[in-house]
Design an enzyme around this catalytic site. Structure first.
Site, PDB file in Angstrom:
ATOM      1  N   ARG B 303       0.866  -1.186   0.000  1.00 25.65           N
ATOM      2  CA  ARG B 303       0.000   0.000   0.000  1.00 25.65           C
ATOM      3  C   ARG B 303       0.899   1.232   0.000  1.00 25.65           C
ATOM      4  O   ARG B 303       1.679   1.416   0.928  1.00 25.65           O
ATOM      5  CB  ARG B 303      -0.885   0.042   1.254  1.00 25.65           C
ATOM      6  CG  ARG B 303      -1.800  -1.147   1.432  1.00 25.65           C
ATOM      7  CD  ARG B 303      -3.083  -1.002   0.631  1.00 25.65           C
ATOM      8  NE  ARG B 303      -3.732  -2.296   0.439  1.00 25.65           N
ATOM      9  CZ  ARG B 303      -4.649  -2.815   1.243  1.00 25.65           C
ATOM     10  NH1 ARG B 303      -5.015  -2.147   2.301  1.00 25.65           N
ATOM     11  NH2 ARG B 303      -5.188  -3.982   0.976  1.00 25.65           N
ATOM     12  N   GLU B 454     -10.384  -2.093  13.196  1.00 29.29           N
ATOM     13  CA  GLU B 454     -10.813  -2.909  12.066  1.00 29.29           C
ATOM     14  C   GLU B 454      -9.662  -3.809  11.611  1.00 29.29           C
ATOM     15  O   GLU B 454      -8.540  -3.366  11.439  1.00 29.29           O
ATOM     16  CB  GLU B 454     -11.236  -1.964  10.939  1.00 29.29           C
ATOM     17  CG  GLU B 454     -11.708  -2.648   9.697  1.00 29.29           C
ATOM     18  CD  GLU B 454     -10.798  -2.391   8.511  1.00 29.29           C
ATOM     19  OE1 GLU B 454     -10.515  -1.228   8.229  1.00 29.29           O
ATOM     20  OE2 GLU B 454     -10.381  -3.365   7.874  1.00 29.29           O
ATOM     21  N   SER B 457     -12.077  -6.249   6.204  1.00 24.35           N
ATOM     22  CA  SER B 457     -13.150  -5.554   5.538  1.00 24.35           C
ATOM     23  C   SER B 457     -13.521  -6.450   4.368  1.00 24.35           C
ATOM     24  O   SER B 457     -12.659  -6.816   3.580  1.00 24.35           O
ATOM     25  CB  SER B 457     -12.600  -4.206   5.081  1.00 24.35           C
ATOM     26  OG  SER B 457     -13.594  -3.524   4.416  1.00 24.35           O
ATOM     27  N   ARG B 505      -1.351  -6.885  11.956  1.00 23.15           N
ATOM     28  CA  ARG B 505      -2.364  -6.193  12.742  1.00 23.15           C
ATOM     29  C   ARG B 505      -3.075  -7.156  13.690  1.00 23.15           C
ATOM     30  O   ARG B 505      -3.340  -6.814  14.845  1.00 23.15           O
ATOM     31  CB  ARG B 505      -3.381  -5.541  11.807  1.00 23.15           C
ATOM     32  CG  ARG B 505      -3.773  -4.173  12.263  1.00 23.15           C
ATOM     33  CD  ARG B 505      -4.816  -3.580  11.373  1.00 23.15           C
ATOM     34  NE  ARG B 505      -4.275  -2.559  10.478  1.00 23.15           N
ATOM     35  CZ  ARG B 505      -5.068  -1.758   9.767  1.00 23.15           C
ATOM     36  NH1 ARG B 505      -6.366  -1.874   9.843  1.00 23.15           N
ATOM     37  NH2 ARG B 505      -4.543  -0.862   8.982  1.00 23.15           N
TER      38      ARG B 505
END
Lengths: 321, 531
Positions: B303, B454, B457, B505
């Site tokens: 990313r 989060e 997703s 994460r």
């Protein structure tokens, strides 16, 4: 000196986006003004006076009701050998259990607060070592009244839970994927807790602890709690007796409670008289849980049978084996 | 005369000089004598020691191991040093964690991976004075071989992981020496947060750690973190394979940005340029269209987001799932949440030591979850937030603080750190998200949260080329750029849904750590490309 006109600074029909976290009060100024005009112009009765009158009527009506019930009670007390055929009464009652229990008029909005467009979810944390049988019965009753989305979870503080406990709220609802279709959520979490706990709105309400208190809360949702204080107190008494002396008490205490139950049930078909109530639910569950069904006195045995005939107790059976 | 004079003058000078020189010489001679004496003493001492050192062949620096010989010697691992081994004579290879000499004794703490044990050398019939001195002078972090007798201790050794035994050293050899100056001290690097400030002791800041990652990774905390992370990966694979998933490998160099986004890295590709894949989504979906039914892949994702936050990396490991379902995308949610629950359970049951180790430095509450996983709808989440006084619109996306707040509210009510939020507003999701059949404002999409952050997703994807084209046009996406994507759905595609989580994460949030760089072995962020 002539004055010029100015355009209004804000349009009159402006809509203000009011926060929902505060309650509304009537506009003091507008009300007063309009009322004064009305009274002067038409000589009509002030609506607040009207409301007061209505309230008084309501209170009077309640008082009459109360008097009637007290009269009834006095009758049964003064004539202990009232010719009541308990078994037949129980029998007739079993035919109309729904009427008996669903007579109340409960509005979830009144009881649980305004619907904010989300499912109102009641969360119950229970220890798998002591399954709260009475709450399962109440769950079955709630399911008859409302669209209830029931779900059972296991918390990570518990490693394994017997299979019957996982299916104790019945099969999964076919529409469980659409949570918004339901009026009420009933979430049972098997968790390592020392005392049963219920959470509803963590913002406005502290958790409710203890099976008896949660049972009272759920029973109130059914709107069937006794109106007269005597019966209500009796009911509360029986709930506590059952949970503290029957379920948790020693053998002597248990025997004493069973004798008391027997005596009460000799006088009337249900613990509170002619109506099935929370007292019966909790007491019956405690008797069943302590495994004293077969050794119980005759009246208690007959009463247990009537309870089971109502059909709400069927969810408890798999957990007793 | 003049000569004499000159001579005389010279003599005088000389005399004067020599006086000075004499003094100097004398001094020097004295010095030299002292030196010689010292040397002689040292030599004699050395001789003495060489003569007296009965333990000469019991210690020393080994020649570099070039596989000269194959010793038939079993090395016992530090973690296996328990009471069962008491009174046995064994060989151990470990690093010197700390050493402390005290007169005729020397205490060493030997470390291997996350395990430590105390070792003791004392002048006696086994060890000479010189041997103890040698042991005390070995630099920290050196690797040594030790022959020792395992002894039971009376009082538990609180500072070591092996608390019930210690080693009485009989031989000690250095296998690989460390430089004396370490860029960071291991005991500083494992000091619990906050404790350093109070006692005026040093802690190591993040950048020093990352610059010297090799040493930082040796700390017990890092060891535990990456062992647990390996466990996450392993459990993810095992669970999905058991569920009948197929592991696939997807290309990382791609021709066009798959999600149409701007945050992709451009790389030169011969005469043109290409991009680094920001998600394997297109390829996962193509595998579904190719009838693999249930697929997952584990691999790096890139990313190009220039955000320096505690939870963003420019390269991380993605664990991606895509699955065809029969009638309702909740089948996929159930599958994914069950996989997550299996991972959590596996970690809880198999990695308790690692969790405890990390907790010592970074204390956090144990991770709590429900089985089956709690699923709430977006509307319910909004209602909970509004009840808590947050004002936001129906179709607004959750901001990070609101996400956290909602996480807290959910935890308060349900006591779970992991839940699913279902039915997001269509407006805040990518163009390929399937709209809700009953309400065009909402969509069949979901996010999963761990400790209010989060981690996944996902959504039911549109598997119909026509609807996909419509939705793309609605989002003003250049149809030419995503032609290949749309075309893959032209020849019949099963309904499917999926999602992806970031390994770093998940590890971070499971352990309750506060920076994703702690759970990435060699993190890449906008400001760091090395090591």
């Amino acid at each position: 000196m002539p004055m010029y006109q100015v355009k209004p600074v804000s349009p009159a029909d402006i809509t203000v986006d009011l926060p929902t976290c505060m309650y509304k009060l009537p506009n003091v100024h507008a009300q007063g003004a309009s009322l004064g005009e009305h009274a002067l112009q038409n000589g009509e009765v002030d609506p607040t006076v009207k409301a007061l009158e209505e309230r008084q009527d309501e209170i009077l009506r309640k008082l009459y009701e109360l008097k009637a019930t007290v009269d009834g009670l006095a009758k049964t007390v003064t004539t202990p050998d009232a010719d009541l055929d308990a078994s037949t009464l129980a029998h007739t009652l079993t035919h109309t259990p729904a009427d008996a229990v669903l007579r109340g008029t409960a509005d979830l909005d009144d009881l649980l607060g305004k619907d904010l467009g989300a499912l109102r979810d009641i969360v119950i944390n229970a220890n798998p070592a002591q399954p709260p049988l009475s709450l399962l019965v109440l769950h079955a009753l709630l399911c008859q009244r409302f669209q209830v989305l029931s779900s059972v979870h296991v918390h990570s503080s518990v490693s394994t839970v017997p299979a019957p406990l996982l299916s104790c709220l019945g099969p999964r609802h076919t529409h469980s994927y659409a949570r918004h279709r339901f009026q009420l959520g009933f979430t049972l979490i098997w968790k390592d807790v020392s005392k049963l706990q219920m959470k509803f709105s963590t913002q406005n309400m502290c958790p409710i602890e203890g099976e008896g208190n949660v049972a009272r809360f759920l029973y109130r949702l059914l709107g069937a709690e006794p109106r007269d204080p005597v019966s209500a107190t009796l009911m509360d008494g029986w709930v506590d007796t059952a949970l503290f002396q029957l379920a948790e008490g020693g053998s002597k205490e248990r025997a004493a409670v069973l004798r008391a139950l027997n005596a009460a049930l000799g006088r009337s078909p249900w613990l509170l008289g002619q109506e099935f109530s929370l007292a019966d639910i909790v007491s019956a569950c405690c008797v069943l849980q302590t495994g004293q069904t077969s050794s119980a006195p005759a009246n208690v045995q007959r009463w247990l049978k009537s309870c089971q005939n109502l059909g709400y107790f069927s969810c408890v059976d798999p957990l007793l084996q | 005369m003049t000569k004499e004079n000159v001579q005389g003058g010279g003599e005088e000078e000389q005399q004067a000089q020599s006086k000075k020189a004499l003094k100097k010489q004398q001094k020097e001679a004295e010095k030299a004598a002292k030196k010689a004496e010292k040397q002689a003493k040292l030599a004699s001492e050395q001789q003495e020691t060489e003569e007296d050192d009965f333990a000469k062949d019991r210690y020393g620096i080994c020649p570099m191991v070039q596989s000269q010989q194959k010793l038939d010697r079993a090395l016992v691992r530090v973690q296996d040093l328990t009471l069962e081994k008491a009174e046995q004579q064994i060989w151990v290879r470990a690093r010197i964690h700390t050493s402390r000499a005290k007169g005729k004794q020397c205490f060493l703490v030997l470390r291997h991976q996350q395990f430590t044990v105390q070792a003791l050398l004392a002048v006696g019939d086994r060890a000479s004075k010189q041997m103890v001195k040698f042991a005390a002078n070995i630099t920290k972090e050196s690797i040594i071989d030790v022959e020792a007798v395992v002894k039971k201790v009376e009082q538990k050794i609180e500072s070591c992981s092996q608390q019930d035994v210690e080693l009485h050293v009989e031989r000690i050899f250095v296998i690989s020496q460390s430089e004396a100056r370490l860029p960071l001290q291991l005991e500083d690097a494992v000091r619990p947060e906050g404790e350093g400030d109070e006692e005026g002791r040093a802690t190591v800041n993040q950048d020093t750690r990352l610059d010297n990652r090799v040493i930082d990774l040796r700390t017990t905390t890092s060891q535990a973190i990456f062992r647990l992370q390996s466990g996450v990966c392993q459990l993810f694979r095992d669970t999905l394979i058991n569920k009948g998933f197929v592991e696939i490998q997807t290309p990382k160099i791609i021709s066009a940005a798959s999600e149409g986004g701007a945050n992709v890295f451009t790389v030169s590709y011969f005469k043109t340029s290409a991009y680094l894949a920001q998600s394997p989504q297109l390829y996962k979906q193509m595998c579904i269209c190719a009838d693999f039914d249930k697929v997952f892949c584990v691999g790096p994702v890139f990313r190009a987001e220039d955000s320096n936050t505690h939870r963003h990396l420019t390269e991380f490991v993605g664990l991606d799932i895509e699955m065809a379902f029969s009638y309702h995308y909740h089948e996929v949610i159930d599958s994914i949440t069950d996989t997550m629950v299996q991972i959590f359970k596996g970690l809880r049951d198999r990695f308790q030591t690692e969790i405890q180790t990390v907790n010592k430095q970074y204390p956090s509450e144990p991770f709590k979850f429900l089985e089956p996983t709690l699923r709430l709808e977006y509307k319910e989440g909004l209602a909970m937030l509004r009840a808590a006084g947050v004002e936001m619109g129906d179709e607004e996306d959750l901001s990070t603080p609101n996400e956290k707040l909602l996480g807290r509210l959910v935890k308060e009510k349900y006591d779970t750190d992991f839940y699913v939020l279902d039915k997001y507003p269509l407006a805040v999701r990518p163009f390929y998200t399937m709209p809700d059949p009953n309400n065009p404002k909402y969509s069949n999409s979901y996010d999963m949260f761990m400790r209010g952050e989060e981690i996944l997703s996902g959504a039911q994807r549109i598997h119909d080329a026509q609807l996909l084209t419509e939705r793309a046009m609605h989002h003003n996406i250049d149809l030419e750029k995503i032609k290949a994507y749309i075309d893959s759905f032209r020849y019949g595609a099963p309904p499917h849904a999926g999602g992806g989580i970031g390994l770093e994460r998940v590890t971070m949030l499971y352990l309750g750590l506060h920076n994703v760089r702690q759970t990435s072995m060699f993190p890449r962020d906008p400001k760091r490309l090395t090591p």
